[in-house]
Design an enzyme around this catalytic site. Structure first.
Site, mmCIF file in Angstrom:
data_model
loop_
_atom_site.group_PDB
_atom_site.id
_atom_site.type_symbol
_atom_site.label_atom_id
_atom_site.label_comp_id
_atom_site.label_asym_id
_atom_site.label_seq_id
_atom_site.Cartn_x
_atom_site.Cartn_y
_atom_site.Cartn_z
ATOM 1 N N TRP A 180 75.514 29.105 38.646
ATOM 2 C CA TRP A 180 74.873 30.121 37.804
ATOM 3 C C TRP A 180 73.445 30.331 38.311
ATOM 4 O O TRP A 180 72.721 29.353 38.544
ATOM 5 C CB TRP A 180 74.823 29.703 36.323
ATOM 6 N N GLU A 221 79.572 31.769 37.227
ATOM 7 C CA GLU A 221 79.301 32.130 35.824
ATOM 8 C C GLU A 221 78.520 33.439 35.765
ATOM 9 O O GLU A 221 77.483 33.582 36.415
ATOM 10 C CB GLU A 221 78.489 31.011 35.156
ATOM 11 N N LYS A 223 76.416 36.619 33.672
ATOM 12 C CA LYS A 223 75.450 36.709 32.574
ATOM 13 C C LYS A 223 75.042 38.151 32.338
ATOM 14 O O LYS A 223 75.135 38.988 33.235
ATOM 15 C CB LYS A 223 74.215 35.846 32.879
ATOM 16 N N ASP A 256 80.769 32.195 29.818
ATOM 17 C CA ASP A 256 79.928 31.554 28.795
ATOM 18 C C ASP A 256 79.903 32.536 27.628
ATOM 19 O O ASP A 256 79.526 33.699 27.811
ATOM 20 C CB ASP A 256 78.528 31.332 29.389
ATOM 21 N N HIS A 259 77.102 35.111 26.914
ATOM 22 C CA HIS A 259 76.684 35.995 28.001
ATOM 23 C C HIS A 259 77.317 37.376 27.987
ATOM 24 O O HIS A 259 77.533 37.981 29.028
ATOM 25 C CB HIS A 259 76.976 35.327 29.345
ATOM 26 N N HIS A 283 82.022 28.007 29.278
ATOM 27 C CA HIS A 283 80.862 27.382 28.662
ATOM 28 C C HIS A 283 80.919 27.769 27.200
ATOM 29 O O HIS A 283 80.873 28.962 26.869
ATOM 30 C CB HIS A 283 79.559 27.897 29.286
ATOM 31 N N ASP A 291 71.313 35.236 23.604
ATOM 32 C CA ASP A 291 71.921 34.042 24.217
ATOM 33 C C ASP A 291 71.104 32.813 23.821
ATOM 34 O O ASP A 291 70.512 32.138 24.655
ATOM 35 C CB ASP A 291 71.929 34.241 25.748
ATOM 36 N N ASP A 293 71.826 29.873 22.525
ATOM 37 C CA ASP A 293 72.344 28.528 22.739
ATOM 38 C C ASP A 293 72.144 27.604 21.549
ATOM 39 O O ASP A 293 71.685 26.472 21.692
ATOM 40 C CB ASP A 293 71.753 27.924 24.031
ATOM 41 N N ASP A 323 77.785 24.161 26.416
ATOM 42 C CA ASP A 323 76.515 24.561 27.030
ATOM 43 C C ASP A 323 75.590 25.162 25.976
ATOM 44 O O ASP A 323 75.652 26.351 25.706
ATOM 45 C CB ASP A 323 76.759 25.579 28.157
HETATM 46 C C1 RNT Z 1 72.325 29.985 31.345
HETATM 47 C C2 RNT Z 1 73.686 29.514 31.664
HETATM 48 C C3 RNT Z 1 73.778 28.196 32.358
HETATM 49 C C4 RNT Z 1 72.819 27.152 31.808
HETATM 50 C C5 RNT Z 1 73.074 25.743 32.302
HETATM 51 C C6 RNT Z 1 71.946 24.834 31.971
HETATM 52 O O1 RNT Z 1 72.295 31.094 30.566
HETATM 53 O O2 RNT Z 1 74.455 29.499 30.499
HETATM 54 O O3 RNT Z 1 75.084 27.759 32.331
HETATM 55 O O4 RNT Z 1 72.819 27.148 30.413
HETATM 56 O O5 RNT Z 1 73.383 25.754 33.628
HETATM 57 ZN ZN ZN Z 2 76.373 28.610 30.611
#
Ligand code: RNT
Ligand code: ZN
Length: 416
Positions: A180, A221, A223, A256, A259, A283, A291, A293, A323
């Site tokens: 990523w 990955e 985004k 993810d 994203h 993720h 985003d 988290d 994640d």
């Molecule tokens: C970031 C991505 C990525 C990170 C990690 C720490 O938006 O989701 O995967 O969160 O690699």
């Molecule tokens: Zn991620």
């Protein structure tokens, strides 16, 4: 209501709760090391960059590999289910020989992680760290127009393939390695294709490092945007999925669920990708308005994602990793709530009479389907969850807070 009577209720729906508990207990979910120290790592002093952010300043952040591993051990003891350990390259542990830059890291810098995984009989996943580093030039890494910058990060990616291979060899369990990058622009770019062509070329160069695809599973990955990178992201959904589709013998797509646009759902994308890819990766996170988290909850979309994996019989085709990173609450609590919520979602999906519900759809009995779907929601799930926790030697939900508080009082509070 006891477990025995809950079990009887599920039997009426054709579901064997004992068999479900046994099956789920063996399904690994990757626990991310970066929840414990706000995505800091051990190889730099600078800030977290790449458009991601941890907010909050709760006491007890892990400052050393020992503290981080001890916290992870605590979390694992408080969470039911099989685990893998997910490590980022910035968590390299440099011994007496001292610091090595990311393009030169070697398996030996991760030996303590291998020892840690072996001690618990677990597999390891890995991630190159393309952020929080002075060689991120103008916010760009693998897509940079500067050849030297690109080269540095390609070398980092290749080094990470070698380390992933070491993890797989040492543990005997395949290593998922996720690529990523946060590359992108805050404002409207004048060239959207150039960076993507350079990124494509860079990933191809990384994947030219030899590896056995049965042991090392590189992922890409996608985004949507990052903080300070709002207008353009190089590794967009279309770019990344197309890359994975055209390099199917070398890597997997990773989604993810933080994203995507707010009304898009990864639960619907899982079966779409499973039509084409033998294996995919996830993720699992919780975006709140962006985003952000937040720690994963047992909410509707989380349940829906788990259902898509379970009812398509894809537990062995989907690599599941958590994640998220929250520093505003006790980090052990954040870790546990997220891991346990995903376990709940999987258990809940496995306890659903999926074949019967699917048949109703195919028979076009859609009125009965909506009624039955609502009926299933109030089955005695909590009793089966408690039994699952007990069988796995983990606390039930009502016992969890006391355990976390005890660890905070005896361990975390001393970290000042
Ligand atoms: C970031 C991505 C990525 C990170 C990690 C720490 O938006 O989701 O995967 O969160 O690699
Ligand atoms: Zn991620």
């Amino acid at each position: 209501m006891s477990y025995e009577s809950a079990k009887k209720t599920y039997t009426l729906y054709g579901v064997d709760t004992d068999a479900v508990i046994e099956k789920l207990s063996a399904v690994p979910v990757a626990l991310h090391c970066w929840q414990g120290d706000d995505v800091t790592g051990f190889d730099h002093d600078g800030p977290l960059t790449g458009g991601i952010q941890t907010t909050g300043n709760y006491l007890g952040k892990a400052r050393t590999p020992e503290e981080l591993m001890s916290d992870m051990e605590k979390v694992m003891s408080l969470c039911p289910g099989a685990k893998k350990i997910n490590v980022h390259a910035c968590y390299a542990i440099f011994g007496k020989d001292g610091f090595v830059d990311r393009d030169k890291i070697e398996p030996r810098h991760f030996k303590p992680w291998v020892d840690f995984a072996k001690k618990h009989g677990l597999g390891l996943d890995f991630n190159p760290t393309f952020f929080s580093h002075p060689k991120v030039k103008n916010g760009l890494t693998l897509s940079s127009p500067d050849e030297e910058t690109r080269k540095f990060w390609i070398e980092h990616g290749k080094a990470c393939i070698r380390i992933s291979n070491y993890f797989a060899e040492e543990t005997g369990i395949p290593c998922v390695m996720n690529i990523w990058i946060g590359d992108g622009y805050k404002d409207i770019p004048s060239d959207r294709m150039g960076p993507r062509l350079r990124y494509k070329d860079s990933i191809e160069k990384i994947l030219s490092e030899p590896y056995d695809f049965n042991k090392v599973k590189p992922c890409v990955e996608s985004k949507l945007f990052g903080i300070g990178v709002e207008s353009y992201t190089v590794g967009s959904a279309e770019f990344t999925l197309s890359f994975a589709a055209t390099h199917k013998d070398k890597c997997l797509p990773l989604m993810d669920n933080g994203h995507y646009h707010p009304t898009e759902v990864v639960s619907d994308k899982i079966p779409a990708l499973l039509c084409y890819f033998p294996e995919i990766a996830l993720h699992i996170t919780r975006p709140v308005r962006w985003d952000s988290d937040h720690a994963v909850l047992f909410d509707d979309e989380t349940k829906e994602m788990a259902k898509e994996i379970v009812r398509n019989d894809a537990l062995d085709r989907v690599f599941m990793a958590l994640d998220y990173f929250d520093a505003s609450i006790n980090r052990i609590a954040a870790w546990c709530v997220g891991f346990r919520s995903w376990q709940k979602a999987l258990l809940y999906a496995m306890l659903s009479p999926n074949a019967k519900l699917k048949a109703l759809q195919d028979e076009n009995k859609l009125s009965e389907l909506i009624v039955r779907q609502e009926e299933v929601k109030t089955l005695p799930f909590g009793e089966v969850w408690n039994e699952y926790c007990r069988k796995n030697g983990a606390p039930t939900d009502s016992e969890l807070t006391a355990k976390i508080e005890e660890y905070e009082k005896t361990v975390l509070i001393k970290r000042v």
